[in-house]
Design an enzyme around this catalytic site. Structure first.
Site, PDB file in Angstrom:
ATOM      1  N   ASP A  90       8.279  -4.454 -12.375  1.00 51.30           N
ATOM      2  CA  ASP A  90       8.126  -4.290 -10.940  1.00 51.30           C
ATOM      3  C   ASP A  90       9.424  -3.662 -10.420  1.00 51.30           C
ATOM      4  O   ASP A  90      10.437  -3.616 -11.128  1.00 51.30           O
ATOM      5  CB  ASP A  90       7.890  -5.672 -10.308  1.00 51.30           C
ATOM      6  CG  ASP A  90       7.819  -5.621  -8.800  1.00 51.30           C
ATOM      7  OD1 ASP A  90       7.176  -4.709  -8.260  1.00 51.30           O
ATOM      8  OD2 ASP A  90       8.425  -6.498  -8.157  1.00 51.30           O
ATOM      9  N   ASP A 122      10.920  -3.716  -6.488  1.00 49.78           N
ATOM     10  CA  ASP A 122      11.611  -4.573  -5.527  1.00 49.78           C
ATOM     11  C   ASP A 122      11.745  -6.007  -6.031  1.00 49.78           C
ATOM     12  O   ASP A 122      10.783  -6.600  -6.513  1.00 49.78           O
ATOM     13  CB  ASP A 122      10.846  -4.586  -4.199  1.00 49.78           C
ATOM     14  CG  ASP A 122      11.015  -3.282  -3.430  1.00 49.78           C
ATOM     15  OD1 ASP A 122      11.941  -3.180  -2.623  1.00 49.78           O
ATOM     16  OD2 ASP A 122      10.219  -2.349  -3.666  1.00 49.78           O
ATOM     17  N   ASP A 151      14.933  -6.478  -2.566  1.00 58.12           N
ATOM     18  CA  ASP A 151      13.759  -6.084  -1.793  1.00 58.12           C
ATOM     19  C   ASP A 151      14.129  -5.068  -0.716  1.00 58.12           C
ATOM     20  O   ASP A 151      15.008  -5.303   0.112  1.00 58.12           O
ATOM     21  CB  ASP A 151      13.137  -7.323  -1.146  1.00 58.12           C
ATOM     22  CG  ASP A 151      11.796  -7.035  -0.509  1.00 58.12           C
ATOM     23  OD1 ASP A 151      11.130  -6.084  -0.965  1.00 58.12           O
ATOM     24  OD2 ASP A 151      11.419  -7.743   0.432  1.00 58.12           O
ATOM     25  N   THR A 185       5.241   0.360  -9.884  1.00 64.67           N
ATOM     26  CA  THR A 185       5.597  -0.039  -8.529  1.00 64.67           C
ATOM     27  C   THR A 185       4.497   0.280  -7.533  1.00 64.67           C
ATOM     28  O   THR A 185       3.719   1.222  -7.724  1.00 64.67           O
ATOM     29  CB  THR A 185       6.908   0.653  -8.097  1.00 64.67           C
ATOM     30  OG1 THR A 185       7.187   0.371  -6.734  1.00 64.67           O
ATOM     31  CG2 THR A 185       6.814   2.160  -8.274  1.00 64.67           C
ATOM     32  N   ASP A 223       6.154  -6.681   4.813  1.00 65.99           N
ATOM     33  CA  ASP A 223       4.962  -5.929   5.212  1.00 65.99           C
ATOM     34  C   ASP A 223       3.813  -6.341   4.300  1.00 65.99           C
ATOM     35  O   ASP A 223       3.981  -7.176   3.406  1.00 65.99           O
ATOM     36  CB  ASP A 223       5.223  -4.418   5.131  1.00 65.99           C
ATOM     37  CG  ASP A 223       5.893  -4.008   3.823  1.00 65.99           C
ATOM     38  OD1 ASP A 223       5.747  -4.758   2.829  1.00 65.99           O
ATOM     39  OD2 ASP A 223       6.567  -2.965   3.793  1.00 65.99           O
ATOM     40  N   LYS A 266      -1.891  -3.296 -10.909  1.00 58.63           N
ATOM     41  CA  LYS A 266      -1.011  -3.180 -12.077  1.00 58.63           C
ATOM     42  C   LYS A 266      -1.719  -3.478 -13.388  1.00 58.63           C
ATOM     43  O   LYS A 266      -1.244  -3.054 -14.448  1.00 58.63           O
ATOM     44  CB  LYS A 266       0.215  -4.076 -11.892  1.00 58.63           C
ATOM     45  CG  LYS A 266       1.125  -3.575 -10.781  1.00 58.63           C
ATOM     46  CD  LYS A 266       2.446  -4.304 -10.719  1.00 58.63           C
ATOM     47  CE  LYS A 266       3.289  -3.732  -9.579  1.00 58.63           C
ATOM     48  NZ  LYS A 266       4.616  -4.382  -9.474  1.00 58.63           N
ATOM     49  N   ASP A 278       8.181 -10.280  -9.985  1.00 57.92           N
ATOM     50  CA  ASP A 278       8.453 -11.463  -9.162  1.00 57.92           C
ATOM     51  C   ASP A 278       7.270 -11.868  -8.292  1.00 57.92           C
ATOM     52  O   ASP A 278       7.341 -12.870  -7.582  1.00 57.92           O
ATOM     53  CB  ASP A 278       9.657 -11.190  -8.244  1.00 57.92           C
ATOM     54  CG  ASP A 278       9.338 -10.202  -7.138  1.00 57.92           C
ATOM     55  OD1 ASP A 278       9.539 -10.547  -5.959  1.00 57.92           O
ATOM     56  OD2 ASP A 278       8.894  -9.092  -7.440  1.00 57.92           O
TER      57      ASP A 278
END
Length: 380
Positions: A94, A96, A102, A130, A289, A297, A320
């Site tokens: 991932d 962020d 982040d 991502t 957001d 994914k 995460d």
């Protein structure tokens, strides 16, 4: 370096408090997908992915042409004369809160950059999967990874190792590869060797999507989000992209996390109950957001596995967001996963994987120092 050591020590302490003093990372539940279950487990539980293979899936068939390694000895030149790398053939990440904070960019985490560099030098395919979807505007992805790409350039990462670095934008919509110029380039989609053509046999791949179905899914999600904004009185606005729709705060405003979760749960329930929605999707809380993407994914990682010829059990995903309102959640169905909470924990996990795979980390401090000095000279 002292700050890095302190962060790593805190991460290690947290892991030890969960696992006990006998810390055997590759045999602990932490490295297994959350919700892993056998066929005898309760109905409705997430499907069990393959067991993790420490030997990188040796002897397994990957269902595709093996593009994951370019050098004949799989060493990338870094481990010449040493034992072969005992670890995953591909690690997906991932972005962020996994590789960088982040909403920030990968700028100055030299230790994490070093470990990613060593993975590539030892024949491991590294892919960032991502939600960031800038279509094929490569400069926007490069900005997010600016410090890492500069590290590769300053360390002189060989071209054959650069080619093992990929980025999948929009979950599974835009595939890019690192070139010998240390810039990201769009991977050909159609024709011989095109990633969409090569993976068309995968039912959920974007190559099989109908544009009308894409727009219908996004229309439903947008309407649901709009109602959520009105009913929760959120200071937010909607953004519509080609294959995503997002709810973001207005200027100088913020949205409570529980309001974002509520929005996502509403969208998920609506899309799941609609008989006219057949495409895979990902509705997730991004922290500040909320977004709904066409694809997820699970699709992104499975495409990489097929296109690069990497078996499921030789793949590892690190992220995460493994709650049902997170966008790493779907990856649990296709490969073993590691659930981390920060880039510092990602750094510690990679350090452990490298050591257990037989890669010596001694003598690489100079790499950190030289790049730091180079950066300082440029900034000065």
């Amino acid at each position: 370096d002292d700050d890095d050591d302190e962060e790593e020590a805190r991460a290690l302490k947290r892991w030890e408090s969960q696992l006990g003093e006998d810390l055997d990372l590759l045999n602990t539940p932490v490295l297994k997908p959350v919700g892993m279950c056998s066929s005898s487990d309760a109905p409705g539980a997430p499907p069990s992915p393959p067991a993790f293979d420490l030997d990188g899936g040796a002897g397994s068939s990957g269902g595709g042409v093996d593009r994951s390694t370019s050098s004949a000895d799989n060493s990338g030149g870094e481990s010449s004369g040493r034992n072969p790398f005992r670890g995953p053939k591909m690690i997906t990440f991932d972005g962020d809160q996994t590789l960088y904070s982040d909403g920030a960019n990968f700028e100055s985490n030299l230790r994490l950059a070093l470990y990613l560099y060593l993975l590539l030098r030892n024949g491991v395919t590294v892919a960032v999967v991502t939600a960031a979807g800038y279509e094929y505007h490569t400069e926007k992805y490069e900005l997010r990874l600016s410090g890492l790409l500069a590290y590769f350039r300053d360390c002189g990462l060989p071209s054959e190792d650069c080619e093992r670095f990929y980025l999948f934008g929009g979950e599974c919509n835009y595939l890019l590869q690192l070139g010998k110029d240390y810039k990201l380039h769009a991977v050909k989609e159609y024709g011989p060797g095109g990633w969409l053509t090569s993976t068309k046999y995968i039912e959920e791949t974007p190559g099989n999507w109908d544009d009308n179905e894409v727009n219908a899914l996004l229309d439903i999600a947008e309407e649901c989000m709009s109602k959520s904004v009105e009913e929760q009185n959120l200071r937010a606005r909607l953004i519509r992209k080609k294959r995503a729709v997002g709810l973001v705060p207005k200027a100088d405003e913020s949205i409570p996390r529980e309001a974002l979760d509520e929005t996502i749960l509403r969208v998920q329930a609506e899309l799941q109950r609609r008989s006219d929605v057949s495409l895979p999707f990902c509705a997730f809380n991004g922290g500040r957001d909320a977004w709904v993407d066409c694809g997820n994914k699970r699709v992104g990682v499975s495409i990489l596995q097929s296109y690069l010829g990497v078996p499921n059990e030789a793949t590892l995903h690190i992220g995460d967001q493994f709650l049902n309102t997170g966008n790493d959640f779907a990856a649990r169905e296709i490969c073993p996963c590691v659930w981390i909470t920060s880039p510092e924990e990602t750094t510690y996990i990679l350090k452990s994987i490298l050591r257990l795979a037989g890669v010596s980390l001694d003598g690489h401090g100079a790499t950190d120092s030289s790049v730091a000095a180079s950066k300082k000279a440029k900034d000065g």
